[in-house]
Design an enzyme around this catalytic site. Structure first.
Site, PDB file in Angstrom:
ATOM      1  N   ARG A 230       0.855  -1.184   0.000  1.00 23.54           N
ATOM      2  CA  ARG A 230       0.000   0.000   0.000  1.00 23.54           C
ATOM      3  C   ARG A 230       0.893   1.236   0.000  1.00 23.54           C
ATOM      4  O   ARG A 230       1.917   1.274   0.698  1.00 23.54           O
ATOM      5  CB  ARG A 230      -0.914   0.030   1.243  1.00 23.54           C
ATOM      6  N   ASP A 254       4.591  -0.234  -6.964  1.00 19.13           N
ATOM      7  CA  ASP A 254       3.339  -0.599  -7.632  1.00 19.13           C
ATOM      8  C   ASP A 254       2.183   0.174  -7.014  1.00 19.13           C
ATOM      9  O   ASP A 254       1.065   0.113  -7.508  1.00 19.13           O
ATOM     10  CB  ASP A 254       3.089  -2.110  -7.510  1.00 19.13           C
ATOM     11  N   GLU A 259      -2.389   7.630  -4.807  1.00 27.14           N
ATOM     12  CA  GLU A 259      -2.691   7.020  -6.101  1.00 27.14           C
ATOM     13  C   GLU A 259      -4.151   7.093  -6.512  1.00 27.14           C
ATOM     14  O   GLU A 259      -4.481   6.948  -7.682  1.00 27.14           O
ATOM     15  CB  GLU A 259      -2.274   5.539  -6.089  1.00 27.14           C
ATOM     16  N   HIS A 291      -0.530  -0.068  -9.648  1.00 27.02           N
ATOM     17  CA  HIS A 291      -1.294  -1.051  -8.864  1.00 27.02           C
ATOM     18  C   HIS A 291      -1.693  -2.235  -9.750  1.00 27.02           C
ATOM     19  O   HIS A 291      -2.864  -2.618  -9.829  1.00 27.02           O
ATOM     20  CB  HIS A 291      -2.519  -0.399  -8.225  1.00 27.02           C
TER      21      HIS A 291
HETATM   22  P1  NAI Z   1      -1.544 -11.320   4.829  1.00 30.11           P
HETATM   23  O1  NAI Z   1      -2.611 -10.860   5.759  1.00 30.11           O
HETATM   24  O2  NAI Z   1      -1.475 -12.754   4.431  1.00 30.11           O
HETATM   25  O3  NAI Z   1      -0.116 -10.925   5.429  1.00 30.11           O
HETATM   26  C1  NAI Z   1       0.162  -9.680   6.024  1.00 30.11           C
HETATM   27  C2  NAI Z   1       1.286  -9.889   7.009  1.00 30.11           C
HETATM   28  O4  NAI Z   1       1.621  -8.613   7.566  1.00 30.11           O
HETATM   29  C3  NAI Z   1       0.897 -10.812   8.181  1.00 30.11           C
HETATM   30  O5  NAI Z   1       1.895 -11.792   8.392  1.00 30.11           O
HETATM   31  C4  NAI Z   1       0.797  -9.846   9.362  1.00 30.11           C
HETATM   32  O6  NAI Z   1       1.157 -10.464  10.603  1.00 30.11           O
HETATM   33  C5  NAI Z   1       1.805  -8.790   8.962  1.00 30.11           C
HETATM   34  N1  NAI Z   1       1.633  -7.544   9.695  1.00 30.11           N
HETATM   35  C6  NAI Z   1       0.495  -7.026  10.232  1.00 30.11           C
HETATM   36  N2  NAI Z   1       0.779  -5.871  10.869  1.00 30.11           N
HETATM   37  C7  NAI Z   1       2.114  -5.672  10.721  1.00 30.11           C
HETATM   38  C8  NAI Z   1       2.999  -4.658  11.160  1.00 30.11           C
HETATM   39  N3  NAI Z   1       2.573  -3.631  11.898  1.00 30.11           N
HETATM   40  N4  NAI Z   1       4.308  -4.770  10.839  1.00 30.11           N
HETATM   41  C9  NAI Z   1       4.766  -5.831  10.120  1.00 30.11           C
HETATM   42  N5  NAI Z   1       3.973  -6.822   9.677  1.00 30.11           N
HETATM   43  C10 NAI Z   1       2.672  -6.734   9.972  1.00 30.11           C
HETATM   44  O7  NAI Z   1      -1.667 -10.376   3.547  1.00 30.11           O
HETATM   45  P2  NAI Z   1      -1.138 -10.652   2.078  1.00 30.11           P
HETATM   46  O8  NAI Z   1      -2.178 -11.351   1.287  1.00 30.11           O
HETATM   47  O9  NAI Z   1       0.224 -11.225   2.145  1.00 30.11           O
HETATM   48  O10 NAI Z   1      -1.085  -9.152   1.505  1.00 30.11           O
HETATM   49  C11 NAI Z   1      -0.150  -8.207   1.983  1.00 30.11           C
HETATM   50  C12 NAI Z   1      -0.534  -6.837   1.485  1.00 30.11           C
HETATM   51  O11 NAI Z   1      -0.372  -6.799   0.069  1.00 30.11           O
HETATM   52  C13 NAI Z   1      -2.011  -6.475   1.689  1.00 30.11           C
HETATM   53  O12 NAI Z   1      -2.204  -5.875   2.948  1.00 30.11           O
HETATM   54  C14 NAI Z   1      -2.291  -5.517   0.585  1.00 30.11           C
HETATM   55  O13 NAI Z   1      -2.126  -4.204   1.088  1.00 30.11           O
HETATM   56  C15 NAI Z   1      -1.217  -5.782  -0.444  1.00 30.11           C
HETATM   57  N6  NAI Z   1      -1.744  -6.231  -1.738  1.00 30.11           N
HETATM   58  C16 NAI Z   1      -1.377  -5.545  -2.865  1.00 30.11           C
HETATM   59  C17 NAI Z   1      -1.816  -5.936  -4.108  1.00 30.11           C
HETATM   60  C18 NAI Z   1      -1.390  -5.240  -5.364  1.00 30.11           C
HETATM   61  O14 NAI Z   1      -1.996  -5.478  -6.428  1.00 30.11           O
HETATM   62  N7  NAI Z   1      -0.383  -4.399  -5.346  1.00 30.11           N
HETATM   63  C19 NAI Z   1      -2.739  -7.077  -4.241  1.00 30.11           C
HETATM   64  C20 NAI Z   1      -3.011  -7.772  -2.995  1.00 30.11           C
HETATM   65  C21 NAI Z   1      -2.542  -7.335  -1.802  1.00 30.11           C
END
Ligand code: NAI
Length: 343
Positions: A230, A254, A259, A291
Site C-alpha cells: 500500500r 506498484d 494514487e 497497482h
Molecule cells: P496477509 O494478511 O497474508 O499478510 C500480512 C502480514 O503482515 C501478516 O503476516 C501480518 O502479521 C503482517 N503484519 C500485520 N501488521 C504488521 C505490522 N505492523 N508490521 C509488520 N507486519 C505486519 O496479507 P497478504 O495477502 O500477504 O497481503 C499483503 C498486502 O499486500 C495487503 O495488505 C495488501 O495491502 C497488499 N496487496 C497488494 C496488491 C497489489 O496489487 N499491489 C494485491 C493484494 C494485496
C-alpha cells in the site's frame, strides 16, 4: 439480489459477467469510484462491490446504510479504505483474503529484476537500434540480503522466490510465524542489514510511513526499496529526498500514497498535479506500475469466484468466513469465532 459494482474496468466485468443471473444475482457496473459524491448510485442495491480506491468513509457508510445496503463486498484483500468502526453493527464487510499471492510476489520480483538489470532502459534502447551497454551494469541477486516486512501469504511466496535466487532472507512481522524457518529480526536491524527491502504488510496506523526520513537514515547506501503493498507505507517525499541524496539506490513502486485519483486511469494528455510523483517518475532508478501486481488471469478469476461466493453466502444466511470487522485484528475480541458473522 442487486449488486452495484464501483470502479469497474473491462477486465472486472469480463470476470464477473459469467455469474450474472446465478441464484437471482443482478449486477450494475459503474466506472466511477464510490465516494460521497457518487454514493447515490447505490440506492436500491442490496450490496455494493468495491475495490481498493473506493472510499467507504463514515459519511459514505451512513448513506449506504440509509439506502438499505447490507453488504460491502470488497473485491480485494486490503480493507484500509473502509471505515470499519462506522459500518460495524450496520453493514457487513467481506473481502477476498487471497486470490493469487503468486501474482503479487511475482510482480515484485519482476520489478526488482527490471530495475537492477536496467531492462526498462535496454528495451527502449534496442527498439531504437541502440545496442550500447553503457550505463546498464546491474548487480547479482545471489548472495544479497533481502529484508521482507510482512510474512503473510504474499511475503512467504516472495521469500521462496528470493531463496531460489540464492538470496539471504531476513524478515520483520508484528506477528512472526512460528516454526516457519524465517530469520526474524527487529525493524531497525532489517533496515540496517538489507540490500533490498520489500514491503508486504497491510497499511495500519502502525505501518503508515514505515519508510520515513528516520528509517531511511538507518538503511544501507544503495538500498533497493520495493512496495507492492500500500502506498502510504512510504513517505513519498522522504523517498524522493533519499533518492536525490543517492542514499536509496532504486525504488520499485506498484502503489503510491496519493494514487487514488491517478492509478488505473489513462492520464496521458493531462497535466500531472502531483509534483512528488512526477519527480519520482523522472528518476532513472524509479520504476512505477499503477497497482498492477494483482492483474493476472488467475487472480481475476479467483477474485470473481470468491466475491460471488461471499455475496451468495451472506444472503443465504450461511457463515461468512471472509467477513472483516474492526475487532478481527484482535483475536481475543473477535466475535466471529464460533459464530456465523461478526455481528
Ligand atoms: P496477509 O494478511 O497474508 O499478510 C500480512 C502480514 O503482515 C501478516 O503476516 C501480518 O502479521 C503482517 N503484519 C500485520 N501488521 C504488521 C505490522 N505492523 N508490521 C509488520 N507486519 C505486519 O496479507 P497478504 O495477502 O500477504 O497481503 C499483503 C498486502 O499486500 C495487503 O495488505 C495488501 O495491502 C497488499 N496487496 C497488494 C496488491 C497489489 O496489487 N499491489 C494485491 C493484494 C494485496
Amino acid at each position: 439480489m442487486k449488486i452495484a459494482f464501483f470502479d469497474t474496468k473491462e477486465y472486472d466485468r469480463k470476470a464477473f459477467e459469467p455469474y450474472e443471473g446465478r441464484g437471482g444475482l443482478s449486477f450494475k457496473f459503474y466506472d466511477t469510484k464510490l465516494n460521497a459524491d457518487t454514493v447515490g448510485l447505490a440506492a436500491g442495491a442490496d450490496a455494493v462491490c468495491v475495490f481498493v480506491n473506493d472510499d467507504v468513509s463514515a459519511a459514505v457508510a451512513d448513506k449506504l446504510y440509509e439506502y438499505g445496503v447490507k453488504l460491502i463486498a470488497l473485491r480485494c484483500a486490503g480493507f484500509n479504505n473502509v471505515d470499519l468502526s462506522s459500518v460495524f453493527g450496520r453493514i457487513h464487510v467481506a473481502r477476498v483474503p487471497a486470490y493469487s499471492p503468486y501474482a503479487v510476489a511475482e510482480h515484485a520480483i519482476a520489478l526488482l529484476l527490471c530495475s537492477i538489470r536496467r531492462l526498462h532502459k535496454a528495451y527502449i534502447r534496442t527498439k531504437d537500434y541502440n545496442f550500447s551497454l553503457n550505463g546498464l551494469t546491474g548487480f547479482d541477486l545471489h548472495g544479497k540480503t533481502v529484508g521482507v516486512v510482512g510474512t503473510g501469504k504474499i511475503g512467504r511466496v516472495f521469500i521462496d522466490i528470493c531463496r531460489g535466487f540464492g538470496m539471504h532472507v531476513i524478515a520483520y512481522d508484528k506477528f512472526p510465524a512460528p516454526d516457519s524457518g524465517i530469520e526474524y529480526v527487529s525493524l531497525d536491524e532489517l533496515f540496517a542489514r538489507s540490500d533490498i527491502i520489500s514491503l508486504h504488510c497491510p497499511l495500519t496506523e502502525d505501518t503508515r510511513h514505515l519508510v520515513n526520513p528516520g528509517s531511511i537514515e538507518k538503511m544501507k547506501k544503495g538500498v533497493v526499496i520495493l512496495n507492492t503493498s500500500r502506498g502510504a507505507l512510504i513517505d513519498s517525499e522522504a523517498l524522493l529526498e533519499g533518492i536525490k541524496q543517492r542514499k536509496i539506490g532504486a525504488a520499485c513502486l506498484d502503489v503510491y500514497e496519493e494514487e487514488s485519483d491517478l492509478f488505473f486511469e489513462d492520464r496521458s494528455g493531462h497535466i500531472l498535479n502531483d509534483d512528488t510523483l512526477a519527480r519520482l517518475i523522472t528518476m532513472p532508478n524509479v520504476l512505477v506500475t499503477s497497482h498492477q501486481a494483482f492483474l493476472t488471469e488467475e487472480a481475476l478469476a479467483n477474485i470473481a469466484e470468491t466475491t460471488v461466493k461471499n455475496i451468495e453466502n451472506f444472503f443465504a444466511g450461511k457463515p461468512l468466513e471472509n467477513e472483516v470487522c474492526y475487532h478481527c485484528e484482535n483475536m481475543a475480541a473477535c466475535k466471529k469465532n464460533g459464530r456465523k458473522k461478526c455481528f
